[in-house]
Design a protein around this motif. Structure first.
Motif, mmCIF file in Angstrom:
data_model
loop_
_atom_site.group_PDB
_atom_site.id
_atom_site.type_symbol
_atom_site.label_atom_id
_atom_site.label_comp_id
_atom_site.label_asym_id
_atom_site.label_seq_id
_atom_site.Cartn_x
_atom_site.Cartn_y
_atom_site.Cartn_z
ATOM 1 N N UNK A 1 -10.830 15.222 0.352
ATOM 2 C CA UNK A 1 -9.324 15.049 0.759
ATOM 3 C C UNK A 1 -8.787 16.335 0.878
ATOM 4 N N UNK B 1 -4.856 2.355 14.156
ATOM 5 C CA UNK B 1 -4.761 3.783 13.696
ATOM 6 C C UNK B 1 -5.894 4.490 12.744
ATOM 7 N N UNK B 2 -6.079 3.585 11.980
ATOM 8 C CA UNK B 2 -6.904 3.896 10.856
ATOM 9 C C UNK B 2 -8.705 3.891 11.369
ATOM 10 N N UNK B 3 -8.881 2.718 12.193
ATOM 11 C CA UNK B 3 -10.344 2.657 12.548
ATOM 12 C C UNK B 3 -10.566 2.989 13.829
ATOM 13 N N UNK C 1 -10.157 -3.233 11.034
ATOM 14 C CA UNK C 1 -9.025 -3.738 11.067
ATOM 15 C C UNK C 1 -7.784 -2.983 11.419
ATOM 16 N N UNK C 2 -7.880 -1.714 11.785
ATOM 17 C CA UNK C 2 -6.368 -1.143 12.121
ATOM 18 C C UNK C 2 -6.825 0.043 13.465
ATOM 19 N N UNK D 1 -16.005 5.170 7.638
ATOM 20 C CA UNK D 1 -17.196 4.479 8.488
ATOM 21 C C UNK D 1 -17.014 4.908 9.905
ATOM 22 N N UNK E 1 -6.236 9.595 3.829
ATOM 23 C CA UNK E 1 -6.700 9.666 2.593
ATOM 24 C C UNK E 1 -6.362 8.578 1.603
ATOM 25 N N UNK E 2 -5.304 8.122 1.813
ATOM 26 C CA UNK E 2 -4.535 7.163 0.926
ATOM 27 C C UNK E 2 -5.398 5.858 1.070
ATOM 28 N N UNK E 3 -5.509 5.295 2.254
ATOM 29 C CA UNK E 3 -6.082 3.882 2.617
ATOM 30 C C UNK E 3 -7.017 3.911 3.533
ATOM 31 N N UNK F 1 -10.205 4.187 2.815
ATOM 32 C CA UNK F 1 -11.284 3.492 2.664
ATOM 33 C C UNK F 1 -11.522 2.070 2.810
ATOM 34 N N UNK F 2 -10.383 1.589 2.410
ATOM 35 C CA UNK F 2 -10.323 0.126 2.924
ATOM 36 C C UNK F 2 -10.012 -0.547 4.340
ATOM 37 N N UNK F 3 -9.785 0.796 5.196
ATOM 38 C CA UNK F 3 -9.483 0.399 6.553
ATOM 39 C C UNK F 3 -11.057 1.054 7.292
ATOM 40 N N UNK F 4 -11.836 1.420 6.636
ATOM 41 C CA UNK F 4 -13.182 1.722 7.296
ATOM 42 C C UNK F 4 -12.965 3.110 7.855
#
Ligand code: SF4
Lengths: 291, 218
Positions: free
Chosen positions: B93, B17-19, B14-15, B59, B49-51, B53-56
Motif C-alpha cells: 500500500x 473502476x476497480x476491475x 465486478x467493478x 488480479x 488499497x481499501x476495497x 482485494x474484494x474487487x479483484x
C-alpha cells in the motif's frame, strides 16, 4: 452535440431526420466517434452477444469474494418454475434474470456494463424475457440497445452515471431509465412515450444512495438490479398507456444531478454510510471496506 | 460521448473502476515498458488499497501486466498465469500525494532489464489516466496512440519531433508540453491518429536533447 445533450433535442432531431430512433442514434454516434455504421452495428451485436453470454455463464454454486452473493438467482428460477408465485411467469423471469447477471458480475464473470458493472443486470433482465415472450430477433434487440444508449448518453452528459459521483440513482436509476426507453421502443411506442418513460423511471429512483457493504459491488447492488428492472417495466407500461410525466425528462435528469451533488461522500460508493453502516454490515466486516 | 460507454464496455466484473480500469492500467504499463515484465512491485492507493482485494483489483492489475485486456476471462486466475509466465509480483500500500482515489503505482522490470515506474488512475467506467511516469507528472488516457518524450528544455526539440511526425505522415491529435521549471527537463505527450512505429521512436531519440521516448499503441 445537441442531440445527446437533451432528451428534447434527441427526440426533435430524430423526428426531423425521419429515421427510426435507433438508426438516428447509430448514425449520429458514428459521425462523432469516426467509425463506420457497419463497424458500429457489428460492435453492438457483439455487445449484445456478450450480454446474453453473461446470462448463460451463471453457476448456481459459485459465491463472490465476500461470500455474500451467490445462488439467489437459482432460488428465484425454481420458484418461478413452480408456478406458485405472486407475479407470474414473466415477472418471475425478469427478477431471475436480473439476479443471474448481477451475481455473475459479483463472481467475476464477463458482463456488459450497462451503463455500469454494478447495474449490468437491469437491461438484460427486461430485454431477454420480453424478447422470449414476443419472439423478437437479435436485430430487434440490438436496435433496442441503440435506443437505450441514446437516452443513456443524455443522462451521462447532463448528470452522471457514476455512483461515486451521484449515488445509485445514477447507476441503477440510469439503467432503469435506459431499459424503460428500450422497452417502449420494442413495444411500438412513440418518441414522447420513450421520453416519458425515462422521466418516470428516473423520478422513481430519485435520491437512491450508493451504499455498498464493505465497498463491494454485491450488497445491496445485486438485488437493486431487480428493483431497477421492475421500475423500468412499470415506467414503460405507464408511458405506453399514455400516462405522462408532469415534469419533463430533461428537468428530471438535471434534478438528479443536483440531488447527487447534495449526497454526502458516505453515500457515494465509499461503503461508509447507508446499508454499509448497518449493524450487520459492521459485524460481518469489522474493518470496514477492507476484506 | 461514445455510446459504447453506455452499453459497454464488455468486461470481467465486478467493478468497471476497480476491475476493468485496473486491468487497463496494467496493460498500459506493460506497453510503456515495451517488453515482457519479469518483476512487478504494485502499490495500491486510496480506494484501490481499501476495497481492491474484494474487487479483484490485484488480479486485474497482474492480468494487465500479462497483456490481458479487461474482457479476458483469465483475469480471475491471473496469479496462476503469472507464475507460469515467470512474472514475479508483490503488493503493498502507498499514500500518494494529490492522487485520484483509485490509483496504483507500478514498478516494473522487464526481461532485458528495462525499468519503468508508473502511476495510473482509474477514473470511472473502465477509463484510465496515466498520471506519472518515472517521477514526471503528466496526463494521458492511452485511448489513442501516444508518444511520451522527455527532453532537455532547449529550443528546437518540439520542432524536431513534429517534423519527424510529419515526415512519417502521422497526424497529431493533441500535443501537451510540460516542464518542472524553466530550462529544466520537459515532457511532451503527443496523441496521434495512427500507430507509432519503433522506427519513429528511434529516429526521435537521435537528437541529443531527447532523454527518452516511449509509446503506447493500444
Ligand atoms: S449501490 Fe453503488 S455500487 Fe451498488 S449498484 Fe448502486 S451505485 Fe453501483
Amino acid at each position: 452535440m445537441a442531440i445527446f445533450e437533451s432528451t428534447r433535442g434527441l427526440i426533435e432531431e430524430t423526428e426531423k431526420s425521419g429515421l427510426p430512433i435507433w438508426e438516428y442514434v447509430l448514425k449520429t454516434s458514428c459521425e462523432e466517434s469516426n467509425i463506420s455504421e457497419e463497424q458500429s452495428w457489428e460492435m453492438m451485436g457483439k455487445t449484445f452477444d456478450a450480454m446474453l453470454e453473461s446470462y448463460r455463464s451463471y453457476d448456481q454454486f459459485q459465491v463472490s469474494a465476500s461470500g455474500l452473493v451467490g445462488g439467489d438467482a437459482e432460488k428465484m428460477r425454481v420458484a418461478r418454475n413452480s408456478g406458485d408465485t405472486i407475479c407470474g411467469s414473466f415477472i418471475g423471469s425478469v427478477i431471475a434474470t436480473a439476479l443471474t447477471v448481477s451475481e455473475c458480475n459479483a463472481c467475476m464473470h464477463r458482463i456488459v456494463a450497462a451503463p455500469t458493472a454494478g447495474s449490468c443486470g437491469v437491461l438484460p433482465a427486461v430485454l431477454l424475457p420480453y424478447a422470449h415472450v414476443k419472439d423478437l430477433s437479435r436485430d430487434d434487440l440490438i436496435k433496442a440497445l441503440y435506443v437505450a444508449s441514446g437516452f443513456g448518453a443524455v443522462i451521462a452528459q447532463r448528470a452522471s452515471i457514476s455512483g461515486a459521483e451521484a449515488g445509485c440513482q445514477a447507476e441503477i436509476g440510469s439503467a432503469s431509465a435506459m431499459a424503460a426507453a428500450a422497452l417502449v421502443y420494442l413495444h411500438g411506442g412513440d418518441l414522447r412515450m420513450m421520453e416519458n418513460s425515462v422521466a418516470m423511471a428516473l423520478k422513481n429512483m430519485m435520491g437512491l444512495v450508493c451504499d455498498p457493504v464493505a465497498g463491494l459491488v454485491e450488497v445491496p447492488c445485486v438485488k437493486r438490479n431487480v428493483a431497477g428492472a421492475m421500475n423500468a417495466l412499470a415506467s414503460a407500461e405507464m408511458a405506453l398507456a399514455g400516462i405522462e410525466s408532469r415534469i419533463p425528462a430533461d428537468e428530471v435528469i438535471d434534478t438528479m444531478k443536483v440531488v447527487g451533488s447534495m449526497l454526502p461522500p458516505s453515500l457515494r460508493e465509499t461503503g461508509e454510510g447507508g446499508i454499509a453502516a448497518s449493524p450487520t454490515a459492521h459485524r460481518l466486516f469489522p474493518d470496514g471496506p477492507k476484506i | 460521448m461514445n455510446i459504447f460507454d453506455l452499453i459497454g464496455p464488455i468486461m470481467v466484473g465486478p467493478s468497471s473502476s476497480h476491475t476493468a480500469g485496473a486491468a487497463r492500467i496494467g496493460l498500459v504499463a506493460r506497453t510503456m515498458l515495451g517488453e515482457k515484465p519479469v518483476k512487478a512491485e504494485i502499490l495500491l492507493h486510496g480506494s484501490f488499497a481499501a476495497t481492491g482485494k474484494g474487487h479483484g483489483t490485484d488480479r486485474a492489475l497482474v492480468a494487465g501486466l500479462l497483456g490481458m485486456k479487461p474482457d479476458d476471462l483469465r483475469i480471475p486466475d491471473s496469479f496462476r498465469f503469472a507464475r507460469e509466465e515467470g512474472l514475479e509480483f508483490s503488493f503493498g500500500e502507498v499514500k500518494l500525494d494529490e492522487a485520484h482515489p483509485n490509483s496504483a503505482l507500478l514498478r516494473l522490470t522487464g526481461e532485458t532489464g528495462k525499468t519503468l515506474e508508473m502511476i495510473g488512475a482509474s477514473v470511472g467506467g473502465g477509463k484510465i489516466e496515466v498520471r506519472e511516469i518515472n517521477g514526471l507528472k503528466l496526463r494521458f488516457t492511452a485511448e489513442y496512440p501516444t508518444l511520451i518524450i522527455q527532453n532537455h528544455d532547449n529550443p528546437g526539440s518540439i520542432a524536431w519531433v513534429s517534423k519527424l511526425l510529419a515526415d512519417e505522415n502521422v497526424n497529431i491529435g493533441t500535443f501537451q508540453v510540460t516542464r518542472s521549471s524553466r530550462g529544466k527537463d520537459a515532457i511532451m505527450v503527443i496523441e496521434c491518429d495512427s500507430r507509432i512505429t519503433d522506427d519513429l521512436v528511434e529516429k526521435i531519440m537521435q537528437n541529443p536533447d531527447i532523454i527518452s521516448a516511449g509509446k503506447v499503441n493500444l
